[in-house]
Design an enzyme around this catalytic site. Structure first.
Site, PDB file in Angstrom:
ATOM      1  N   SER A 224     -23.240  -5.738  10.877  1.00  0.00           N
ATOM      2  CA  SER A 224     -22.871  -4.374  11.279  1.00  0.00           C
ATOM      3  C   SER A 224     -21.956  -3.789  10.213  1.00  0.00           C
ATOM      4  O   SER A 224     -21.321  -4.532   9.454  1.00  0.00           O
ATOM      5  CB  SER A 224     -22.098  -4.413  12.597  1.00  0.00           C
ATOM      6  OG  SER A 224     -20.809  -4.965  12.386  1.00  0.00           O
ATOM      7  N   ASP A 225     -21.861  -2.454  10.147  1.00  0.00           N
ATOM      8  CA  ASP A 225     -20.746  -1.899   9.384  1.00  0.00           C
ATOM      9  C   ASP A 225     -19.484  -2.191  10.201  1.00  0.00           C
ATOM     10  O   ASP A 225     -19.550  -2.479  11.402  1.00  0.00           O
ATOM     11  CB  ASP A 225     -20.919  -0.396   9.115  1.00  0.00           C
ATOM     12  CG  ASP A 225     -20.023   0.073   7.961  1.00  0.00           C
ATOM     13  OD1 ASP A 225     -19.112  -0.691   7.566  1.00  0.00           O
ATOM     14  OD2 ASP A 225     -20.218   1.195   7.454  1.00  0.00           O
ATOM     15  N   TRP A 226     -18.342  -2.107   9.550  1.00  0.00           N
ATOM     16  CA  TRP A 226     -17.090  -2.582  10.174  1.00  0.00           C
ATOM     17  C   TRP A 226     -16.741  -1.727  11.405  1.00  0.00           C
ATOM     18  O   TRP A 226     -16.587  -0.522  11.308  1.00  0.00           O
ATOM     19  CB  TRP A 226     -15.981  -2.588   9.135  1.00  0.00           C
ATOM     20  CG  TRP A 226     -15.871  -3.928   8.450  1.00  0.00           C
ATOM     21  CD1 TRP A 226     -14.723  -4.649   8.278  1.00  0.00           C
ATOM     22  CD2 TRP A 226     -16.913  -4.738   7.884  1.00  0.00           C
ATOM     23  NE1 TRP A 226     -14.999  -5.844   7.650  1.00  0.00           N
ATOM     24  CE2 TRP A 226     -16.319  -5.927   7.394  1.00  0.00           C
ATOM     25  CE3 TRP A 226     -18.290  -4.601   7.760  1.00  0.00           C
ATOM     26  CZ2 TRP A 226     -17.057  -6.954   6.803  1.00  0.00           C
ATOM     27  CZ3 TRP A 226     -19.033  -5.614   7.162  1.00  0.00           C
ATOM     28  CH2 TRP A 226     -18.416  -6.765   6.697  1.00  0.00           C
TER      29      TRP A 226
END
Ligand code: BGC
Length: 799
Positions: A224-226
């Site tokens: 995932s992106d952060w």
């Protein structure tokens, strides 16, 4: 021992153990299960240098030019070197995964992260991105292509949905990712924050599973992106393998979802398997399941000289010669008096801001590089105009002392070069995970008498004192997840009157308070206005043999977190360029920026260079090009329109509500200019040379088109031949031509070489919704050979 896949042993784990390895144990590291041989993966941000785990306190790294600068090189071989260099430094920092390249496209010139993205064109982005990936992975580091997909703006970035047609997705936005997987063999992909047509990318099963895995055969790790995962069941079922940093929505909640029957355990097994596979590839996980270390190697500072040469070559190869009336450039290096002017001349504006920001080993300003290149010339400097968006970030030797929340004992001391500090989870002094206090201190000398403005932007609370008196207090009202790159949203300022000449002490006392994961403090200082600056700059130019005006943006304008509001060169710098050019006919304007800015002033200046945010070697590379020690070998990877209204996405920009409408559909960048007939100021592919070239007659040769190019001048130089697939017919919604090949030839004076441009099944293909496949477009086929999107040299029918 459980099942075997390829050479990978997937151990028999309990459900609780499985979900552990699918989330982070810290901001940059996944959790491992070391006794089962599963190592933790350390993800380090690029894409233009190995930042290290910590946003601010990691050791310095080699710092390369920004995305469009690398796109402007049109040189995949050079990109392979850049990727390998950054990969090697990721290794030195104990990293396994390089969070880059950024393969999103320049859809609007105003997007905040354009400085990370290579081009408006998917084919060029794909070629540059694949080379970078191959370079990085050649040293055993996993590249992570991001942000999948259509994260082409920062507007409401955690929730916005992009309304984009299937065809535009397939023929534009997905193309670089498809190449990254199929040609680049990328080991990792990062799901974007935004949504596509109403579904968040992190919950988009068609995107993350049907397209990425089933169609393209991706067998790597999808992270995932952060903080980009916003659900448990939907994100797990869609195809994200790991929630980073997490666990927020996963962890025990994911195990519960399996027990409740909402997520099949086989889905979890596949994620574990993907995580193990990439761990084996990067050497962190043992393929036989033998125990591995839970520690990552310590971050080792890199040698500042090892990648200097490649950084300098890349910076010079990226510089675009926009115009050169009367062959003003290269400037003679026996000038007696040179005026260097402009707000980007005496500071090294080498990068944008956000997660891509690196602490550079060193940098040389354009002014200092010019002075070093011309030791016997009288080089004068005048700033002329300011171009800051915010109160400029303090650049000084800043000492940081760390304390526990309720104690005065100094637990750790650090030193940084600017008062812009972000703590992303790791806090020195054994304070990680706890609230803490930090004291930043530095001194400065007031050059001028008058009102000095100080600013604070914080995730947390802070007080700034000058010589013991409180000048600014900051109390952030932002939610913790809003605050990382939120300098624009909340800035507290105060002023103090100072006399000229004295030294002053500044102290910022910071308290992290309720902010847990992302804590930051940014302090700025603006000296009193200098009313004579503009006139002095013009006078200096009038009295010099030549003038170099360095204008542009900086990282307060170009950053992760928000988009630009205006296309203008900020701070009335256009007036400065015009006024200088009016008094000195030998004026060279240089733009230092990470994306397109308005270049309307260029009609009034004889010579202009686009030098980008050029990384640590930007200054010397610019001097090399100005004085002819290197060629301006770059070509524009983006269109610079005459006005922002001419950019094809402009009718739909800025967005409103929770949707970004991709209304121009297939007509992004030059495709739109071609279709509307609206001429750009500088076209995609544009860029001059210090030498001249002659192109021969193009010819078919097997599955390629060839053209001979001769350097007819007296200097070494490189020429870029573009191959566009032409489209006939009168459907105004389709691009009249699209880039499908390019070749860069490096030629000595008098030398001739052949540009060979393959023509293959994809050259004339379009995406077919019914068959879910690329199909050959019917009708007469032809290609255009061109030096830019508006400089067409030949048309060749392809039967
Ligand atoms: C960015 C990513 C980056 C991540 C980790 C996010 O804010 O969108 O590009 O890799 O942070 O720092």
């Amino acid at each position: 021992m459980g099942r075997r896949l390829e050479l990978i042993a997937v151990p028999d784990l309990s459900l609780d153990q499985k979900v552990v390895v699918l989330s982070g144990r810290s901001f940059q590291e996944t959790a491992g299960l070391e006794t089962f041989g599963i190592g933790s993966l350390k993800v380090i941000d690029g894409p233009f240098g190995a930042r290290g785990a910590d946003y601010s306190l990691s050791s310095p790294a080699a710092h390369f030019p920004c995305g469009p600068a690398l796109g402007a090189t049109f040189d995949p071989a050079l990109l392979r070197e850049v990727g390998a260099a950054i990969g090697a430094e990721i290794r030195l920092k104990g990293g396994d995964v390089l969070a880059g390249p950024n393969l999103n496209l320049h859809r609007t010139p105003l997007a905040g992260r354009n400085f990370e993205c290579y081009s408006e064109d998917p084919y060029l982005t794909a070629r540059i991105g694949v080379a970078y990936i191959q370079g990085a992975q050649s040293v055993g580091v996993a590249a992570c292509a991001k942000h999948f997909v259509a994260n082409d703006a920062e507007y409401r970035r955690h929730s916005v949905s992009c309304k984009v047609s299937e065809r535009a997705l397939r023929e534009l936005y997905l193309v670089p990712f498809e190449a990254a997987v199929i040609e680049g063999g990328v080991w990792s992909i990062m799901a974007a924050y935004n949504g596509i047509n109403g579904t968040l990318c992190s919950e988009h099963h068609e995107l993350l599973t049907t397209i990425l895995r089933d169609e393209w055969g991706f067998d790597g790790w999808c992270v995932s992106d952060w903080y980009g995962v916003q659900s448990t069941v939907a994100s797990a079922n869609a195809g994200v393998d790991s929630e980073m940093p997490g666990p927020v929505h996963w962890g025990a909640k994911l195990a519960d979802a399996v027990v409740a029957g909402d997520v099949d355990e086989k889905v979890i097994d596949a994620k574990v398997e993907n995580t193990i596979r990439i761990g084996v590839r990067v050497g962190r996980t043992d393929p036989s399941g033998a125990p591995v270390s839970s520690e990552h190697p310590a971050e080792t500072p890199s040698d500042p000289d090892v990648f200097r040469d490649v950084a300098r070559r890349a910076a010079a190869a990226a510089i675009v010669l926009l115009k050169n009336d009367g062959d003003l450039l290269p400037l003679r290096d026996d000038l007696a008096r040179l005026a260097v002017i402009g707000p980007n001349a005496n500071v090294a504006r080498t990068q944008g801001s956000g997660s891509a920001h690196v602490r550079r080993h060193h940098c040389v300003t354009p002014l200092d590089a010019i002075r070093a290149a011309l030791p016997s010339c009288d080089v004068t400097f005048e700033r002329g105009r300011d171009n800051e968006r915010e109160t400029p970030i303090v650049e000084a030797d800043v000492t940081i002392e760390f304390f526990a929340e309720d104690s005065h004992e100094v637990l750790a001391v650090e030193h940084v070069e600017e008062a812009h500090v972000v703590w992303n989870g790791q806090t020195p002094g054994g304070l990680t995970g706890q609230p803490f206090r930090a004291r930043l201190s530095w001194s400065f000398t007031a050059d001028r008498a008058g009102a000095y403005t100080f600013s604070l932007g914080t995730a947390g609370e802070a007080t700034l004192k000058v010589d013991g008196s409180v000048v600014v207090t900051s109390t952030s009202t932002l939610a913790p997840d809003q605050s990382l790159f939120a300098r624009d949203r909340e800035q507290f300022t105060g002023t103090v009157e100072l006399a000229a000449g004295a030294q002053h002490e500044v102290v910022v006392d910071y308290v992290s308070g309720r902010h847990r994961n992302l804590r930051s403090v940014i302090a700025g200082m603006r000296p009193p206005e200098d009313p004579g600056a503009f006139d002095r700059a013009v006078a200096a130019a009038a009295g010099a043999d030549a003038a170099v005006v360095v204008v542009g943006t900086n990282m307060d304008w170009e950053t992760e977190g928000f988009d630009r509001e205006s296309f203008d060169l900020p701070g009335r710098q256009a007036e400065l360029v015009r006024a200088v050019a009016a008094v000195n006919p030998r004026t060279v304007a240089v733009v230092v920026a990470g994306t397109a800015v308005d270049c309307e002033w260029s009609t009034d200046t004889p010579a202009a260079l686009y030098a980008w945010f050029g990384g640590q070697e930007a200054g010397p590379a610019l001097a090399d090009v100005l004085f002819g020690r290197a060629e301006p070998a770059g070509r524009l990877p983006i269109t610079i329109p005459r006005a922002i209204a001419d950019a094809p996405s402009s009718p739909w920009w800025p967005p409103t509500g929770d949707t970004i409408e991709y209304g121009e559909d297939l007509l992004v960048g030059y495709r739109g200019h071609d279709a509307s007939g609206v001429a750009p100021r500088f076209a995609f592919g544009h860029g001059g040379s210090y030498t001249t070239f002659a192109w021969g007659e193009p010819r078919r040769s097997g599955a390629a088109v060839e053209v001979d190019v001769t350097n007819t001048g007296t200097r070494h130089g490189s020429e870029v031949v573009l191959l566009f697939a032409g489209r006939s017919g009168d459907d105004a919604t389709l691009p009249p031509k699209e880039l499908k090949g390019f070749a860069k030839l490096d030629l000595a004076p008098g030398e001739r070489a052949t540009a060979r441009l393959p023509v293959d099944a994809r050259t004339f293909a379009h995406w077919d919704h019914d068959t879910r496949a690329w199909v050959e477009t019917q009708g007469p086929q032809f290609v255009l050979l061109a030096a830019s999107a508006t400089d067409l040299r030949a048309r060749l029918s392809i039967d």
